[in-house]
Design an enzyme around this catalytic site. Sequence first.
Site, short mmCIF file in Angstrom:
data_model
loop_
_atom_site.label_atom_id
_atom_site.label_comp_id
_atom_site.label_asym_id
_atom_site.label_seq_id
_atom_site.Cartn_x
_atom_site.Cartn_y
_atom_site.Cartn_z
N PRO A 28 28.13 -0.83 16.72
CA PRO A 28 27.82 -0.43 15.34
C PRO A 28 27.75 -1.68 14.47
CG PRO A 28 30.12 0.05 15.84
CD PRO A 28 29.48 -0.42 17.13
N MET A 29 26.64 -1.85 13.73
CA MET A 29 26.47 -3.05 12.91
C MET A 29 25.98 -2.64 11.53
SD MET A 29 24.82 -5.75 15.66
CE MET A 29 23.80 -4.53 16.53
N LEU A 30 26.79 -2.91 10.52
CA LEU A 30 26.49 -2.50 9.16
C LEU A 30 25.17 -3.11 8.69
CD1 LEU A 30 27.80 -0.79 6.94
CD2 LEU A 30 28.77 -2.91 6.00
N GLN A 81 30.05 6.29 14.10
CA GLN A 81 31.29 5.59 13.82
C GLN A 81 31.76 5.93 12.41
OE1 GLN A 81 32.03 1.27 12.93
NE2 GLN A 81 33.13 1.34 14.88
N CYS A 111 37.30 -3.33 11.76
CA CYS A 111 36.62 -4.08 10.70
C CYS A 111 37.66 -4.73 9.77
CB CYS A 111 35.71 -3.16 9.89
SG CYS A 111 34.83 -4.01 8.56
N HIS A 182 37.44 -5.26 20.79
CA HIS A 182 36.92 -6.59 20.48
C HIS A 182 38.00 -7.59 20.88
CE1 HIS A 182 34.53 -9.24 17.44
NE2 HIS A 182 35.05 -9.97 18.41
N GLY A 223 32.67 -8.55 22.18
CA GLY A 223 32.92 -9.87 21.61
C GLY A 223 32.34 -11.01 22.41
N GLY A 244 26.56 -6.74 20.37
CA GLY A 244 26.13 -6.47 19.00
C GLY A 244 25.06 -7.42 18.54
#
Length: 338
Positions: A28-30, A81, A111, A182, A223, A244
């Site tokens: 998930p990447m904002l 998410q 986060c 991560h 990661g 990611g």
Amino acid sequence: MPRQTTAIAEIPQAITRPIPLHRFCVAPMLDWTDRHCRYFYRLMSRHAMLYTEMVTTGAILHGHPERHLQFNAEEHPVALQLGGSSPSDLARCAKIAEEYGYDEVNLNVGCPSDRVQNGRFGACLMAEPELVAECVSAMRQAVAIPVTVKSRIGIDDLDSYQALVKFIETVAGAGCETFIVHARKAWLSGLSPKQNRDVPPLRYEVVFELKRDFPHLNIVINGGITTLDAARELLNHVDGVMLGREIYHNPYLLSQVDQQLFGEDQPIKSRREVVESLVPYVQEQLRQGVRFNAIARHLLGLFHGVDGARAWRRHISENATKSGADEQVLMRALEFTV
């Protein structure tokens, strides 16, 4: 009424044989992994598990849930998410996610941003394993789909392996079977979110040890993974890998995933074929009022590392925001590539 959008697509039919859903995941990447991005990714891999951007419980319960939760049926398997720390709010949102058709709900416990901390969710929740367990328990009672957790290996000075084991034990006791970890700790003060993705050292061995100590759990590592060779090596120690930023900047890496990590024998689409497959979707979305650049911005890295990549990016960047821009921008950009 909750719905998934559909599109004319060249995406293979649903898989009929069981596969390990988390063997390869896209993080998930904002501001990045929105529904257009995920549809694009699905053109290259039908097995990768896809995750939405983090959506807060407040945005769903007090905002516009359709805007945050709408997705394309072709995206499956896809997980939502959630960000939050209220068991009752998370349970309500999990139920809504299930009604929308998501395959999984994932709780963000990783986060490190100030905004997330101020809302008492994200990585700061690693200091409150009992609360996370309450959240997981409430969500699991509300839905039949899996509830998973994405975390760090620690935060600030709470970074001992014993503290991590307590966190995993407590949350697993509430019924969570899948942990996406991560392999860096997070500093909740002193480092920006960007620095927290790079500065704390990677400690893959900690995640390996988790898998050895919790063999019954599904442990996914995240990661610093940039190649499928590295992913394959990590799969000797854990159940799944999550990539990611590397996927976002070099999305064509996904085209190799099904063959290399899932044993598929389907032919791999060329980059040009990926673009051509996307055209019907672009046309349909434009008819629905979507801005062309909302889709095109996710394609900038498609030709990463090959001749014509710079010209491809430049042409799209210069033309995608113009009035009347459509799929012809992509077709013209293809002319600059080999």
